[in-house]
Design a protein around this motif. Structure first.
Motif, PDB file in Angstrom:
ATOM      1  N   TYR A  25      -5.942  -0.782  -3.489  1.00  0.00           N
ATOM      2  CA  TYR A  25      -4.771   0.245  -3.978  1.00  0.00           C
ATOM      3  C   TYR A  25      -4.556   1.417  -2.836  1.00  0.00           C
ATOM      4  O   TYR A  25      -3.484   1.952  -2.964  1.00  0.00           O
ATOM      5  CB  TYR A  25      -5.201   0.885  -5.405  1.00  0.00           C
ATOM      6  N   ASP A  27      -4.053   0.347   0.188  1.00  0.00           N
ATOM      7  CA  ASP A  27      -3.316  -0.634   0.959  1.00  0.00           C
ATOM      8  C   ASP A  27      -2.214  -0.413   0.206  1.00  0.00           C
ATOM      9  O   ASP A  27      -0.959  -0.832   0.850  1.00  0.00           O
ATOM     10  CB  ASP A  27      -4.076  -2.034   0.963  1.00  0.00           C
ATOM     11  N   LEU A  28      -1.955  -0.488  -1.025  1.00  0.00           N
ATOM     12  CA  LEU A  28      -0.733  -0.592  -1.846  1.00  0.00           C
ATOM     13  C   LEU A  28       0.045   0.632  -1.953  1.00  0.00           C
ATOM     14  O   LEU A  28       1.058   0.818  -2.449  1.00  0.00           O
ATOM     15  CB  LEU A  28      -1.100  -0.954  -3.468  1.00  0.00           C
ATOM     16  N   ASN A 172       3.621   5.300  -1.162  1.00  0.00           N
ATOM     17  CA  ASN A 172       4.473   4.321  -1.701  1.00  0.00           C
ATOM     18  C   ASN A 172       5.551   4.880  -2.438  1.00  0.00           C
ATOM     19  O   ASN A 172       6.608   4.273  -3.312  1.00  0.00           O
ATOM     20  CB  ASN A 172       3.799   3.184  -2.392  1.00  0.00           C
ATOM     21  N   ARG A 257       8.251  -1.196  -0.364  1.00  0.00           N
ATOM     22  CA  ARG A 257       8.200  -2.889  -0.181  1.00  0.00           C
ATOM     23  C   ARG A 257       7.838  -2.763   1.263  1.00  0.00           C
ATOM     24  O   ARG A 257       7.045  -3.487   1.509  1.00  0.00           O
ATOM     25  CB  ARG A 257       9.700  -3.237  -0.167  1.00  0.00           C
ATOM     26  N   ILE A 260       4.031  -2.074   1.322  1.00  0.00           N
ATOM     27  CA  ILE A 260       2.959  -3.113   1.017  1.00  0.00           C
ATOM     28  C   ILE A 260       3.354  -4.306   1.833  1.00  0.00           C
ATOM     29  O   ILE A 260       2.071  -4.852   2.229  1.00  0.00           O
ATOM     30  CB  ILE A 260       3.373  -3.258  -0.611  1.00  0.00           C
ATOM     31  N   SER A 263       1.152  -3.959   4.975  1.00  0.00           N
ATOM     32  CA  SER A 263      -0.502  -4.165   4.607  1.00  0.00           C
ATOM     33  C   SER A 263      -0.862  -5.528   4.484  1.00  0.00           C
ATOM     34  O   SER A 263      -2.075  -5.609   4.202  1.00  0.00           O
ATOM     35  CB  SER A 263      -0.696  -3.370   3.537  1.00  0.00           C
ATOM     36  N   VAL A 276       3.803  -7.481  -7.297  1.00  0.00           N
ATOM     37  CA  VAL A 276       2.662  -7.997  -6.587  1.00  0.00           C
ATOM     38  C   VAL A 276       1.854  -8.699  -7.688  1.00  0.00           C
ATOM     39  O   VAL A 276       1.467  -8.205  -8.835  1.00  0.00           O
ATOM     40  CB  VAL A 276       1.779  -6.766  -6.151  1.00  0.00           C
TER      41      VAL A 276
END
Length: 291
Positions: A25, A27-28, A172, A257, A260, A263, A276
């Motif tokens: 998360y 990474d997101l 994000n 976008r 993510i 990543s 995702v």
């Protein structure tokens, strides 16, 4: 007039691999609060004890996403988290918000679901002014009444210690949990839709394959299992009825976008943004839309 239960309080992803869940998360593109152990009461009026779970949260000022991990298998488990994880890990928890836990319990019972009394939850957190204790009141619905979700209703008593300003900015651009999507087994779908309409006191609105229940903040979406492929193509089905996905509203879809994709997490485009897979997000499908 304000309904007794009228918002998403938080969603929860359960795992025995909290380290891995945290990394994914981050990474997101979510900012996460520091890890915190839970103090839980087993019955109304009992003093909370340290349980075997800890969490980190992605906080949005109103709702939040809880990353819930079992970190000590030998510790007391008054909220039966280990049994839940034994069934399956992933997107398991949905808590709706109330300003009055006692009134919310009465509404749940009136809606025909079995529920606990009002339980106390505490956990210590770091604030910019030192350690403070988060306090909340919660009502848990008997899971046999709602097999599709570990459902509860929660009341903040110290919201300011949870939604600290320093944790509300996310790389994000996440701003809120805009919706939660439930897949309902066809044979149970009408009963599940009716149950949530009664719990929320909300009208039922059909939008394509989805049934939508609007709240003051956020919405519940339900889709029949036979129509789930139209909404969640190729997604796993961990149970006949289950919490399948949540919708995250972000400031700028292009920014989210790009972050993510960079990543290394796969995504697919949707009409309103991108998605995702639950396979890549520890059991929770994630729709990203513009705030």
């Amino acid at each position: 007039m304000q309904r007794t239960i009228d918002a998403i309080h938080h969603t929860g992803i359960l795992t025995r691999d909290l380290d891995g869940l945290e990394r994914r998360y981050l990474d997101l593109g979510f900012t996460l609060s520091p890890r915190s152990r839970h103090l839980l009461s087993a019955r109304p009026g009992e003093a909370p004890v340290q349980g075997g779970t800890a969490n980190r949260c992605a906080l949005f000022g109103g709702s939040y996403l809880e990353l819930l991990g079992i970190v000590d298998e030998s510790a007391p488990d008054p909220w039966h988290t280990k049994a839940m994880a034994d069934q399956y890990e992933g997107f398991r928890l949905l808590n709706l918000e109330t300003g009055d836990a006692e009134a919310a319990r009465e509404q749940l019972v009136a809606a025909g679901v079995r529920a606990t009394g009002v339980l106390d939850l505490e956990r210590d957190v770091e604030t910019e002014d030192g350690v403070r204790t988060v306090r909340a009141r919660a009502v848990h619905v008997d899971p046999t009444s709602t097999p599709e979700a570990m459902l509860g209703v929660a009341q903040h008593l110290t919201r300011e210690y949870v939604h600290q300003p320093r944790y509300l900015s996310h790389p994000n651009g996440a701003r809120a949990i805009a919706a939660v999507l439930i897949v309902a087994a066809d044979a149970e779908a009408d009963a599940i839709i009716d149950r949530y309409a009664r719990i929320l006191g909300a009208p039922v609105v059909r939008k394509g394959p989805r049934t939508v229940l609007e709240m003051g903040a956020g919405q519940l979406e339900l889709v029949r299992a036979s129509q789930a492929e139209a909404v969640l193509p190729g997604e796993p089905a961990p149970a006949p009825s289950y919490l399948a996905a949540m919708t995250i509203a972000v400031d700028d879809l292009a920014v989210a976008r790009s972050l993510i994709e960079n990543s290394g997490v796969a995504l697919r485009e949707t009409d309103e943004g991108f998605f995702v897979s639950a396979r890549d997000a520890y059991g929770a499908g994630l729709f990203f839309v513009s705030a």
